[in-house]
Write a protein that holds these residues in place. Sequence first.
Motif, PDB file in Angstrom:
ATOM      1  N   PRO A   1       5.236   2.678   5.419  1.00  0.00           N
ATOM      2  CA  PRO A   1       4.941   3.459   4.202  1.00  0.00           C
ATOM      3  C   PRO A   1       6.195   3.770   3.386  1.00  0.00           C
ATOM      4  O   PRO A   1       6.164   3.754   2.152  1.00  0.00           O
ATOM      5  N   GLY A   2       7.305   4.046   4.089  1.00  0.00           N
ATOM      6  CA  GLY A   2       8.542   4.354   3.385  1.00  0.00           C
ATOM      7  C   GLY A   2       9.050   3.173   2.580  1.00  0.00           C
ATOM      8  O   GLY A   2       9.489   3.315   1.434  1.00  0.00           O
ATOM      9  N   THR A   3       9.001   1.982   3.183  1.00  0.00           N
ATOM     10  CA  THR A   3       9.439   0.776   2.488  1.00  0.00           C
ATOM     11  C   THR A   3       8.520   0.463   1.316  1.00  0.00           C
ATOM     12  O   THR A   3       8.972   0.068   0.239  1.00  0.00           O
ATOM     13  N   ALA A   4       7.224   0.662   1.522  1.00  0.00           N
ATOM     14  CA  ALA A   4       6.262   0.413   0.441  1.00  0.00           C
ATOM     15  C   ALA A   4       6.520   1.347  -0.738  1.00  0.00           C
ATOM     16  O   ALA A   4       6.480   0.921  -1.907  1.00  0.00           O
ATOM     17  N   ALA A   5       6.798   2.608  -0.454  1.00  0.00           N
ATOM     18  CA  ALA A   5       7.065   3.577  -1.524  1.00  0.00           C
ATOM     19  C   ALA A   5       8.353   3.216  -2.264  1.00  0.00           C
ATOM     20  O   ALA A   5       8.428   3.326  -3.501  1.00  0.00           O
ATOM     21  N   LYS A   6       9.370   2.763  -1.517  1.00  0.00           N
ATOM     22  CA  LYS A   6      10.629   2.370  -2.150  1.00  0.00           C
ATOM     23  C   LYS A   6      10.416   1.158  -3.046  1.00  0.00           C
ATOM     24  O   LYS A   6      10.951   1.082  -4.163  1.00  0.00           O
TER      25      LYS A   6
ATOM     26  N   LEU B   1      10.549  -7.320  -4.035  1.00  0.00           N
ATOM     27  CA  LEU B   1       9.786  -8.572  -3.996  1.00  0.00           C
ATOM     28  C   LEU B   1       8.657  -8.497  -2.973  1.00  0.00           C
ATOM     29  O   LEU B   1       7.559  -9.006  -3.211  1.00  0.00           O
ATOM     30  N   THR B   2       8.916  -7.855  -1.849  1.00  0.00           N
ATOM     31  CA  THR B   2       7.848  -7.675  -0.864  1.00  0.00           C
ATOM     32  C   THR B   2       6.730  -6.827  -1.458  1.00  0.00           C
ATOM     33  O   THR B   2       5.534  -7.102  -1.248  1.00  0.00           O
ATOM     34  N   HIS B   3       7.088  -5.811  -2.221  1.00  0.00           N
ATOM     35  CA  HIS B   3       6.070  -4.988  -2.901  1.00  0.00           C
ATOM     36  C   HIS B   3       5.245  -5.840  -3.867  1.00  0.00           C
ATOM     37  O   HIS B   3       4.001  -5.780  -3.858  1.00  0.00           O
ATOM     38  N   ILE B   4       5.911  -6.614  -4.701  1.00  0.00           N
ATOM     39  CA  ILE B   4       5.212  -7.437  -5.699  1.00  0.00           C
ATOM     40  C   ILE B   4       4.292  -8.441  -5.016  1.00  0.00           C
ATOM     41  O   ILE B   4       3.182  -8.703  -5.489  1.00  0.00           O
TER      42      ILE B   4
ATOM     43  N   GLY C   1      -3.686  -6.840  -5.245  1.00  0.00           N
ATOM     44  CA  GLY C   1      -4.489  -7.917  -4.676  1.00  0.00           C
ATOM     45  C   GLY C   1      -3.684  -9.090  -4.165  1.00  0.00           C
ATOM     46  O   GLY C   1      -4.234  -9.992  -3.522  1.00  0.00           O
ATOM     47  N   ASN C   2      -2.388  -9.123  -4.427  1.00  0.00           N
ATOM     48  CA  ASN C   2      -1.538 -10.188  -3.862  1.00  0.00           C
ATOM     49  C   ASN C   2      -1.441 -10.016  -2.360  1.00  0.00           C
ATOM     50  O   ASN C   2      -1.544  -8.902  -1.828  1.00  0.00           O
ATOM     51  N   GLN C   3      -1.197 -11.118  -1.676  1.00  0.00           N
ATOM     52  CA  GLN C   3      -1.067 -11.070  -0.216  1.00  0.00           C
ATOM     53  C   GLN C   3      -0.110 -12.169   0.219  1.00  0.00           C
ATOM     54  O   GLN C   3      -0.372 -13.354   0.007  1.00  0.00           O
ATOM     55  N   ALA C   4       1.027 -11.756   0.789  1.00  0.00           N
ATOM     56  CA  ALA C   4       2.034 -12.735   1.207  1.00  0.00           C
ATOM     57  C   ALA C   4       2.993 -12.078   2.183  1.00  0.00           C
ATOM     58  O   ALA C   4       3.004 -10.857   2.361  1.00  0.00           O
ATOM     59  N   SER C   5       3.822 -12.903   2.799  1.00  0.00           N
ATOM     60  CA  SER C   5       4.788 -12.410   3.785  1.00  0.00           C
ATOM     61  C   SER C   5       5.904 -11.635   3.093  1.00  0.00           C
ATOM     62  O   SER C   5       6.089 -11.725   1.881  1.00  0.00           O
TER      63      SER C   5
END
Length: 429
Positions: free
Chosen positions: A317-322, A401-404, A409-413
């Motif tokens: 969650p912390g990384t996603a928020a950042k 980039l991981t967030h984007i 609806g995007n889904q990727a590594s």
Amino acid sequence: MKRLLKWLAGLSVAAGVLAAVVWTLNIQDEVDVNAPVAAAAPSEQQIARGAYLARAGNCAGCHTAPGGADYAGGKGIPTPFGTVFTSNLTPDDKTGIGSWSPAHFWRAMHNGRSKDGRLLYPAFPYTNYTQVTREDSDALFAYLGSLPPVVQPNQPHGLQFPFQSQAALAVWRALYFRPGVFEADTRQSMEWNRGAYLVQGLGHCSACHSARNALGATTQGLNLAGGLIPMQNWYAPSLSSPQEAGVAGWREADIVSLLQHGVSPQASVAGPMAEVVLRSTQHLSASDLGAMAKYLQQLPGTPVATAPQPAAAKVTPGTAAKGAKLYEQHCAQCHGASGEGVPKAYPALAGNRAVTMTQTVNLVQIVLAGGYAPATEGNPRPFGMPPFVLVMNDEDIATVLTHIRNAWGNQASEVTPIEVNRIRANSAR
């Protein structure tokens, strides 16, 4: 002692047989440059056709050094084996091809040999150009012969041992090169065949859009299944995969627009492909662009319904928020709060397969160095993306980039800081 002599004799015979095989494969379909040919001055029509074909092959892109005279060579092409310097194609008798005949030029295109019989390095993509017809080769030669001669000696290649030797090159060619003119597929239309001829031959699209092995040879021929461009740190996406750059579901007009203007409703070009559009495809005729589109539409690929879906990144969650915060600070102003983009200006990031495909190198390159479409007649003032190489560190770029790649609806590594650091370091060389 006798056993040793027998072993040495057997080894000598085997080496001789191998050398004979390599020699035989290297003279397959060899052009006879001494065969008498009726001499005729090139017509204006032939020269004009040659100029058009030179643009189709983007010949000036390699054979013109930065700041140098057109087609005078001297541009360094970095490879994993050292630097190859392009040759002078102007009609200077001493340093260019002024003393060549049309047959010498045809042999270079068809067999990958210089005037003196020396084997040429495949940085000059004769593995594709071998498909060019003799008529088109002669037209190209006529055009080059009409250029102003430039005195510029060719620069020796800077290749590592043993790749600088003709013997090593002969072995490579025996393994990976077979000369052969394009053969039309009678099951397909004339338009499709014209597109195949341009894409496979002069367009040499597989030179970038195919994977290469450790010796620099394309691993699957001309299948356009995507590959990393050696030394450039860009990935040329698969032209057959619906998850990368396949256009099977596109309208022909949209494919033509991308090749001609660098933009279409579905995509825009950047990186090495922007140069291809700028120097080459934007100058092609509507009929040739349509033929290329027709061919690309019908490349065999994986149906969208059965294509494997990429796994989503697992982020805290912390990384996603950042990541969301970084996007808001640096990206949302152009690409929209929900990645919707701005039509005819900034591409949408939501649902964009260039964002979610497995290879992430292009995304990192664009964030580091910026992304710019070419200026074309149909898009004379393209919008660009500024570089963030001095604005964000490796961790920040990986996080945003991981967030984007996993928002809207995007889904990727995930993209990792190590990936970003590697690309940053390689690009700085």
